[in-house]
Motif scaffolding. Sequence first.
Motif, PDB file in Angstrom:
ATOM      1  N   UNK A 179      22.079  70.058 -10.213  1.00 34.82           N
ATOM      2  CA  UNK A 179      21.225  71.225 -10.394  1.00 34.82           C
ATOM      3  C   UNK A 179      21.207  71.655 -11.855  1.00 34.82           C
ATOM      4  N   UNK A 180      20.338  72.612 -12.164  1.00 30.75           N
ATOM      5  CA  UNK A 180      20.250  73.130 -13.527  1.00 30.75           C
ATOM      6  C   UNK A 180      21.562  73.777 -13.951  1.00 30.75           C
ATOM      7  N   UNK A 181      22.200  74.502 -13.040  1.00 33.01           N
ATOM      8  CA  UNK A 181      23.480  75.136 -13.360  1.00 33.01           C
ATOM      9  C   UNK A 181      24.577  74.116 -13.626  1.00 33.01           C
ATOM     10  N   UNK A 182      24.558  73.003 -12.899  1.00 33.52           N
ATOM     11  CA  UNK A 182      25.551  71.956 -13.149  1.00 33.52           C
ATOM     12  C   UNK A 182      25.379  71.364 -14.540  1.00 33.52           C
ATOM     13  N   UNK A 183      24.129  71.194 -14.964  1.00 29.41           N
ATOM     14  CA  UNK A 183      23.876  70.666 -16.305  1.00 29.41           C
ATOM     15  C   UNK A 183      24.439  71.608 -17.360  1.00 29.41           C
ATOM     16  N   UNK A 184      24.239  72.913 -17.154  1.00 30.91           N
ATOM     17  CA  UNK A 184      24.735  73.889 -18.118  1.00 30.91           C
ATOM     18  C   UNK A 184      26.259  73.973 -18.131  1.00 30.91           C
ATOM     19  N   UNK A 185      26.895  73.547 -17.035  1.00 29.83           N
ATOM     20  CA  UNK A 185      28.356  73.640 -16.977  1.00 29.83           C
ATOM     21  C   UNK A 185      29.052  72.515 -17.728  1.00 29.83           C
ATOM     22  N   UNK A 186      28.286  71.500 -18.180  1.00 28.75           N
ATOM     23  CA  UNK A 186      28.898  70.383 -18.910  1.00 28.75           C
ATOM     24  C   UNK A 186      29.133  70.780 -20.362  1.00 28.75           C
ATOM     25  N   UNK A 187      30.357  70.665 -20.808  1.00 30.09           N
ATOM     26  CA  UNK A 187      30.657  70.912 -22.220  1.00 30.09           C
ATOM     27  C   UNK A 187      30.013  69.795 -23.046  1.00 30.09           C
ATOM     28  N   UNK A 188      29.183  70.115 -24.055  1.00 30.39           N
ATOM     29  CA  UNK A 188      28.464  69.071 -24.804  1.00 30.39           C
ATOM     30  C   UNK A 188      29.355  67.975 -25.362  1.00 30.39           C
ATOM     31  N   UNK A 189      30.562  68.326 -25.802  1.00 30.28           N
ATOM     32  CA  UNK A 189      31.443  67.313 -26.384  1.00 30.28           C
ATOM     33  C   UNK A 189      31.922  66.290 -25.356  1.00 30.28           C
ATOM     34  N   UNK A 190      31.679  66.571 -24.066  1.00 37.26           N
ATOM     35  CA  UNK A 190      32.040  65.614 -23.023  1.00 37.26           C
ATOM     36  C   UNK A 190      30.874  64.698 -22.640  1.00 37.26           C
ATOM     37  N   UNK A 191      29.714  64.845 -23.297  1.00 37.01           N
ATOM     38  CA  UNK A 191      28.564  63.984 -23.012  1.00 37.01           C
ATOM     39  C   UNK A 191      28.714  62.673 -23.780  1.00 37.01           C
ATOM     40  N   UNK A 192      28.746  61.565 -23.058  1.00 34.04           N
ATOM     41  CA  UNK A 192      28.846  60.246 -23.676  1.00 34.04           C
ATOM     42  C   UNK A 192      27.462  59.748 -24.080  1.00 34.04           C
ATOM     43  N   UNK A 193      26.500  59.843 -23.166  1.00 36.02           N
ATOM     44  CA  UNK A 193      25.117  59.440 -23.449  1.00 36.02           C
ATOM     45  C   UNK A 193      24.199  60.020 -22.385  1.00 36.02           C
ATOM     46  N   UNK A 194      22.909  59.976 -22.653  1.00 38.40           N
ATOM     47  CA  UNK A 194      21.889  60.398 -21.704  1.00 38.40           C
ATOM     48  C   UNK A 194      20.956  59.222 -21.461  1.00 38.40           C
ATOM     49  N   UNK A 195      20.763  58.873 -20.194  1.00 36.01           N
ATOM     50  CA  UNK A 195      19.868  57.780 -19.824  1.00 36.01           C
ATOM     51  C   UNK A 195      18.560  58.366 -19.311  1.00 36.01           C
TER      52      UNK A 195
END
Length: 286
Positions: A105-121
């Motif tokens: 969901x949109x809220x789940x996306x916002x809960x991700x700390x950006x520094x934990x993003x490896x990549x976006x497909x």
Amino acid sequence: MVKINFIKLISFPCALASFYFVGAQNKNDSITTKEIKEVLIKLQRKKQFSDHANYTFDKEALEKSRHSKDLLSTLPELQLDPISNTIVSIIGGKTLFLINGIEASDNQIKSIVPTNVVRVEYFDIPPARYSQRAETVVNIITRNPEVGYSYGADVTSALTTGFVIGSANAGYTKGKNDFGLEYSINLRDYDNRIVDKVYDYHLHNSHYRSEEQQKDHFGYTYHNMGLRYANVDAGKYAFQAKFNMVLNSSFNKGLGTSLFTKDASETSHNTIHNSNSNYSNPSVDL
């Protein structure tokens, strides 16, 4: 032959104000952001494949972002819709969002700390399992801290009329286990909404026309509450259980006038419109 034209005009000018905060902490780092007026993310790398593109971000871009939606909005294929405050595709159609291959969901996306993003497909040709559900698919690949938590809330509200869009989220990760809470509200409450309606048609060789003007008190409240649990071992398996409860209520109370015409004759009427509705929609997604 019947021809009906319906015109509905709604006017409610308002000024909007927004507030956002986010916080996070993991085993090695912590971030607390109270207010960011402007975030410019320019540094990203793209690797193109036959059916999708991979985007990665440098350290500066990750540290400047409030949440992962900031990263998504910099992709050339995506943009932030200011009305719904959600990420949408520039080509239209439905976009399905995943986190590590699990629908999010949109809220789940916002809960991700950006520094934990490896990549976006970004899939402009959706995988077969999603091809009937969406025109594009976005999968966010993350690294999870061994122990960590995140939380955030944002509110957009009108200063002169009843208008609120708000959400809050909280997440906790320990090892392979991830727990989350989500809540969002969408509220409207307009005291003096003006609605104009025109019905114009021909029936049995006669011309009919109805012109209605109504001033009403109109509003609705939409609540969406969610509780989720996920157990993920990257590259091996992923399991998520999510409970959602949607509560929706609406009302309409109005007075108006109607001018009804049949050929050359006219009659005037006063109108009263009262309606309300309430429903709930619980669901479990495994």
